[in-house]
Scaffold this active site. Structure first.
Site, short mmCIF file in Angstrom:
data_model
loop_
_atom_site.label_atom_id
_atom_site.label_comp_id
_atom_site.label_asym_id
_atom_site.label_seq_id
_atom_site.Cartn_x
_atom_site.Cartn_y
_atom_site.Cartn_z
N PHE A 22 0.85 -1.18 0.00
CA PHE A 22 0.00 0.00 0.00
C PHE A 22 0.89 1.24 0.00
O PHE A 22 1.88 1.28 0.71
CB PHE A 22 -0.92 -0.01 1.23
CG PHE A 22 -2.10 0.90 1.10
CD1 PHE A 22 -3.21 0.52 0.36
CD2 PHE A 22 -2.09 2.14 1.70
CE1 PHE A 22 -4.30 1.36 0.24
CE2 PHE A 22 -3.18 2.99 1.59
CZ PHE A 22 -4.29 2.60 0.85
N ALA A 56 0.42 -1.69 5.85
CA ALA A 56 1.24 -1.53 7.04
C ALA A 56 0.71 -2.35 8.22
O ALA A 56 1.48 -2.84 9.04
CB ALA A 56 1.32 -0.05 7.42
N ALA A 80 4.25 3.05 4.56
CA ALA A 80 3.88 4.46 4.51
C ALA A 80 2.39 4.58 4.83
O ALA A 80 1.56 4.06 4.09
CB ALA A 80 4.19 5.05 3.15
N ILE A 82 -0.37 7.39 5.27
CA ILE A 82 -0.60 8.80 4.96
C ILE A 82 -2.00 9.17 5.45
O ILE A 82 -2.98 8.50 5.13
CB ILE A 82 -0.44 9.06 3.45
CG1 ILE A 82 0.98 8.64 3.01
CG2 ILE A 82 -0.71 10.53 3.12
CD1 ILE A 82 1.18 8.62 1.50
N THR A 86 -10.43 10.45 7.35
CA THR A 86 -11.13 9.73 8.42
C THR A 86 -10.14 9.35 9.52
O THR A 86 -8.92 9.45 9.33
CB THR A 86 -11.77 8.43 7.86
OG1 THR A 86 -10.73 7.51 7.50
CG2 THR A 86 -12.65 8.72 6.65
N HIS A 88 -9.14 6.58 10.30
CA HIS A 88 -8.46 5.34 9.93
C HIS A 88 -6.94 5.46 10.12
O HIS A 88 -6.29 4.53 10.60
CB HIS A 88 -8.79 5.02 8.46
CG HIS A 88 -8.26 3.72 7.97
ND1 HIS A 88 -8.78 2.51 8.38
CD2 HIS A 88 -7.26 3.44 7.10
CE1 HIS A 88 -8.11 1.54 7.79
NE2 HIS A 88 -7.18 2.07 7.01
N PHE A 113 11.87 -0.20 12.98
CA PHE A 113 10.69 0.55 12.55
C PHE A 113 11.08 1.55 11.46
O PHE A 113 11.78 2.51 11.73
CB PHE A 113 10.09 1.29 13.75
CG PHE A 113 8.78 1.96 13.46
CD1 PHE A 113 7.59 1.27 13.65
CD2 PHE A 113 8.71 3.26 13.03
CE1 PHE A 113 6.36 1.87 13.41
CE2 PHE A 113 7.50 3.88 12.77
CZ PHE A 113 6.32 3.18 12.96
N ARG A 127 10.39 12.15 2.60
CA ARG A 127 11.05 11.26 3.56
C ARG A 127 11.45 9.92 2.95
O ARG A 127 11.92 9.03 3.65
CB ARG A 127 10.16 11.05 4.78
CG ARG A 127 10.08 12.30 5.64
CD ARG A 127 8.94 12.23 6.64
NE ARG A 127 8.87 13.39 7.51
CZ ARG A 127 8.38 14.57 7.17
NH1 ARG A 127 7.93 14.77 5.95
NH2 ARG A 127 8.34 15.57 8.02
#
Length: 173
Positions: A22, A56, A80, A82, A86, A88, A113, A127
Site C-alpha cells: 500500500f 502496514a 507508509a 498517509i 477519516t 483510519h 521501525f 522522507r
C-alpha cells in the site's frame, strides 16, 4: 571500562525486509534506500529477503515470524501511512507501531521501525527521496548497527559471535 557500539559492518549478515504494498509509490523508494545502505555496508544482495505484505497493518505479524525464525540478523519494517479524511490513519498507525514494538520484544533479533506516518503524500515523498532523508536508508543503517551490536553482546569473551543465519542452518559462522 568497556564500551560497545554497533558499527556499519554488515559483512556476513542476513536481513529480512518487510515492505507494505500500500502506497507503493513511497515504499518502493524506502526499499531502494534500504538496499543501497545494506549493500554499501557489505551485505550480499542474496543475503536479503524481501517480503511484501498488503498494507502496514500486516507488517507486525510477519516481523514477528521473521524475527523468530533464526534466519536473520535483523528485520526491517518499511511502510507508509498517509493521513486521510477519516480516523483510519490513527488506528492503523497506532496499531502498526504497537505491533512492530511487540514483535521486536518477542523476536531474538532487532526489528527496526521504518514506517512513515505523514500528513500528506508530499511529506512521504520527501522522507523517501534523497539518501540523507530516506527513512528506508535510516532504518537499514540502524539494522546494521544493531545487528553488529547484538553480535558483540552475544560474543563470549569479546570474540565475534556466530550469526543467527549460520546457527539456523546448522553450520559454524
Amino acid at each position: 571500562m568497556a564500551t560497545l557500539e554497533g558499527k556499519l559492518d554488515a559483512k556476513g549478515c542476513r536481513f529480512g525486509i518487510i515492505v507494505s504494498k500500500f502506497n507503493e509509490f513511497v515504499t518502493s523508494r524506502l526499499l531502494a534506500g534500504a538496499m543501497d545502505v545494506l549493500v554499501e555496508a557489505g551485505t550480499d544482495k542474496d543475503a536479503v529477503d524481501v517480503v511484501y505484505v498488503p498494507g502496514a497493518y500486516e507488517i507486525p505479524l510477519v516481523a514477528r515470524e521473521l524475527g523468530k525464525s533464526g534466519r536473520y540478523d535483523a528485520v526491517i519494517c518499511l511502510g507508509a501511512i498517509i493521513r486521510g479524511e477519516t480516523p483510519h490513519f490513527e488506528f492503523i498507525s497506532t496499531e502498526t507501531s504497537r505491533g512492530i514494538s511487540r514483535a521486536a520484544m518477542e523476536a531474538s533479533v532487532p526489528v527496526i521501525f521504518g514506517v512513515l506516518t505523514t500528513d500528506t503524500g508530499k511529506q512521504a515523498l520527501e522522507r523517501s527521496g534523497e539518501p540523507e532523508r530516506n527513512r528506508g536508508s535510516e532504518a537499514a543503517r540502524t539494522a546494521v548497527q544493531m545487528a553488529d551490536l547484538m553480535r558483540q553482546l552475544h560474543a563470549p569473551g569479546g570474540k565475534q559471535a556466530s550469526k543467527p543465519a549460520a546457527r539456523a542452518a546448522g553450520r559454524p559462522a
